[in-house]
Design an enzyme around this catalytic site. Structure first.
Site, mmCIF file in Angstrom:
data_model
loop_
_atom_site.group_PDB
_atom_site.id
_atom_site.type_symbol
_atom_site.label_atom_id
_atom_site.label_comp_id
_atom_site.label_asym_id
_atom_site.label_seq_id
_atom_site.Cartn_x
_atom_site.Cartn_y
_atom_site.Cartn_z
ATOM 1 C CB SER A 84 18.422 15.266 67.885
ATOM 2 O OG SER A 84 19.181 16.057 69.041
ATOM 3 C CE1 TYR A 134 17.172 12.861 73.105
ATOM 4 C CE2 TYR A 134 19.310 13.977 72.372
ATOM 5 C CZ TYR A 134 17.461 13.069 71.942
ATOM 6 O OH TYR A 134 16.754 14.299 72.050
HETATM 7 P P1 NAD Z 1 8.391 15.327 75.290
HETATM 8 O O1 NAD Z 1 9.566 15.199 76.862
HETATM 9 O O2 NAD Z 1 7.414 16.260 75.275
HETATM 10 O O3 NAD Z 1 8.051 14.417 74.212
HETATM 11 C C1 NAD Z 1 9.328 12.944 74.624
HETATM 12 C C2 NAD Z 1 7.653 12.112 75.188
HETATM 13 O O4 NAD Z 1 8.415 10.838 74.608
HETATM 14 C C3 NAD Z 1 7.540 12.081 76.271
HETATM 15 O O5 NAD Z 1 5.919 12.959 75.846
HETATM 16 C C4 NAD Z 1 6.807 10.597 76.809
HETATM 17 O O6 NAD Z 1 5.329 10.152 76.316
HETATM 18 C C5 NAD Z 1 7.607 9.269 75.333
HETATM 19 N N1 NAD Z 1 8.119 8.844 76.533
HETATM 20 C C6 NAD Z 1 9.353 9.011 76.865
HETATM 21 N N2 NAD Z 1 9.400 7.496 77.265
HETATM 22 C C7 NAD Z 1 8.745 6.971 76.635
HETATM 23 C C8 NAD Z 1 8.640 5.086 77.241
HETATM 24 N N3 NAD Z 1 9.797 4.900 77.701
HETATM 25 N N4 NAD Z 1 7.406 4.596 77.010
HETATM 26 C C9 NAD Z 1 6.343 4.929 76.373
HETATM 27 N N5 NAD Z 1 6.575 6.677 75.737
HETATM 28 C C10 NAD Z 1 7.634 7.557 76.318
HETATM 29 O O7 NAD Z 1 9.434 16.414 74.488
HETATM 30 P P2 NAD Z 1 9.950 16.535 73.296
HETATM 31 O O8 NAD Z 1 11.032 16.986 73.504
HETATM 32 O O9 NAD Z 1 8.948 16.459 72.293
HETATM 33 O O10 NAD Z 1 10.545 14.806 72.553
HETATM 34 C C11 NAD Z 1 9.563 14.306 71.186
HETATM 35 C C12 NAD Z 1 10.939 14.102 70.898
HETATM 36 O O11 NAD Z 1 11.466 14.759 69.798
HETATM 37 C C13 NAD Z 1 12.150 12.740 71.100
HETATM 38 O O12 NAD Z 1 12.621 11.782 70.684
HETATM 39 C C14 NAD Z 1 13.060 13.922 71.819
HETATM 40 O O13 NAD Z 1 14.625 13.355 71.696
HETATM 41 C C15 NAD Z 1 13.354 14.590 70.163
HETATM 42 N N6 NAD Z 1 13.793 16.122 70.010
HETATM 43 C C16 NAD Z 1 13.440 17.047 71.201
HETATM 44 C C17 NAD Z 1 14.503 18.134 71.028
HETATM 45 C C18 NAD Z 1 13.894 19.426 71.575
HETATM 46 O O14 NAD Z 1 15.109 20.181 72.050
HETATM 47 N N7 NAD Z 1 13.303 18.979 72.636
HETATM 48 C C19 NAD Z 1 15.403 18.337 69.852
HETATM 49 C C20 NAD Z 1 15.460 17.505 69.286
HETATM 50 C C21 NAD Z 1 15.258 15.612 68.952
#
Ligand code: NAD
Ligand code: MG
Length: 298
Positions: A190, A203
């Site tokens: 991130s 985080y």
């Molecule tokens: P999202 O909620 O759609 O995806 C996160 C997923 O993590 C969930 O769908 C879930 O299946 C999984 N998860 C969480 N806890 C879990 C557990 N204990 N066991 C199994 N699976 C688990 O949200 P997203 O934003 O698409 O996140 C995906 C990645 O992108 C993450 O690593 C997040 O940190 C990263 N990210 C997101 C953003 C943003 O702005 N959305 C920015 C930077 C990084």
């Protein structure tokens, strides 16, 4: 929304500058209930055969960025296994439908990555169902905003580290039994690794750790023909933000401070993962590809 990701477009206006209403879902939340709906490329991502015959495992592949990556990988010709929490079954079924509509095999493996046995067995299960494994996307993540360090409990810090980085060691270690030369590992980090928010102390620290893990492991596996890279998203409209990932009052302005004046959509992340998974990035390893709307990074 552009016709597809290859259509010439102005990135400022290609996607709507959304103003999400204040809303809340319990963790892990569902894309199906997110307002407005995220764009995961359902109607737009066009494959060009870049992952033909490949076999991928994507953690957190039911929704958001992982869901967009699953759709893109399938349309590029890969069979795709997704892992997610059992509560996310409804979202996972939507992604399954998209993978199958692309003519590829979808494998659904629900389970909690905090469970050591499950996370260590996950890659083996995926490889068995897919008939091999050559792409691993470590994308699952947990993000809970807490304003003051005094309110940040040990339990939360441990849970965030467990999901975001400790499970990544376990899943990757087990995946190595299956990955052959030419394979690719892609970890989701991130912009928080470089520009930590005060309310995301646990985080942001895990995202810094993911960068270091990625760059170190790339050195170890490069000589074996396995490339390890990371993608660092900026603000992307996903359910992570409404399951306490952001303070509620910040939601309407989410992502407005990027240099495009808007949040990213999950579909805009997918091409970075496709590039790093495909053989065209053969000389790229230990790299973090920033997809963040222009925020400067080291
Ligand atoms: P999202 O909620 O759609 O995806 C996160 C997923 O993590 C969930 O769908 C879930 O299946 C999984 N998860 C969480 N806890 C879990 C557990 N204990 N066991 C199994 N699976 C688990 O949200 P997203 O934003 O698409 O996140 C995906 C990645 O992108 C993450 O690593 C997040 O940190 C990263 N990210 C997101 C953003 C943003 O702005 N959305 C920015 C930077 C990084
Ligand atoms: Mg989800």
């Amino acid at each position: 929304m552009p016709q597809d990701q290859l259509t010439f477009q102005n990135p400022v206006t290609a996607f709507e500058s959304i103003e999400p209403p204040k809303q809340h879902q319990e963790e892990p939340g569902l894309d199906l209930k997110l307002e407005p709906q995220p764009d995961r490329g359902e109607t737009s991502y066009r494959g060009t055969g870049r992952l033909t015959g490949r076999k991928a495992l994507i953690t957190g592949g039911d929704s958001g960025i992982g869901g967009a990556v699953a759709i893109a990988f399938a349309r590029e010709g890969a069979d795709v296994a997704i892992n997610y929490l059992p509560d996310e079954e409804e979202d996972a079924q939507v992604i399954r439908k998209h993978i199958e509509e692309a003519g590829r095999t979808a494998v659904l493996i629900p389970g909690d990555l905090r469970d050591r046995d499950f996370s260590s067995e996950l890659p083996g299960k995926a490889a068995k169902e897919l008939g091999g494994l050559d792409i691993l996307v470590n994308n699952a993540g947990k993000q809970i905003s807490v304003p003051e360090l005094g309110e940040l409990t040990d339990e939360q810090v441990e849970a965030t580290f467990d999901v975001n980085i400790l499970a990544m060691y376990r899943v990757t270690r087990a995946a190595l039994e299956h990955l052959t030369p030419g394979s690719s590992i892609i970890n989701t980090t991130s912009v928080q690794a470089y520009r930590p928010s005060g309310h995301l102390l646990d985080y942001a620290a895990t995202k810094g750790a993911i960068n270091a893990f990625t760059k170190g492991l790339a050195q170890q596996l490069g000589p074996k023909g396995i490339r390890v890279n990371a993608v660092a998203p900026g603000p992307v409209w996903t359910v992570l933000q409404v399951t306490d990932g952001q303070p509620k009052e910040k939601l309407p302005k989410f992502g407005k401070d990027t240099y495009l004046g808007r949040a990213g959509q999950p579909v805009e992340l997918a091409p970075a993962y496709v590039f790093l998974a495909s053989p065209e990035s053969s000389f790229v390893l230990g790299e973090t590809l920033n997809v963040n709307g222009g925020q400067p990074t080291p």
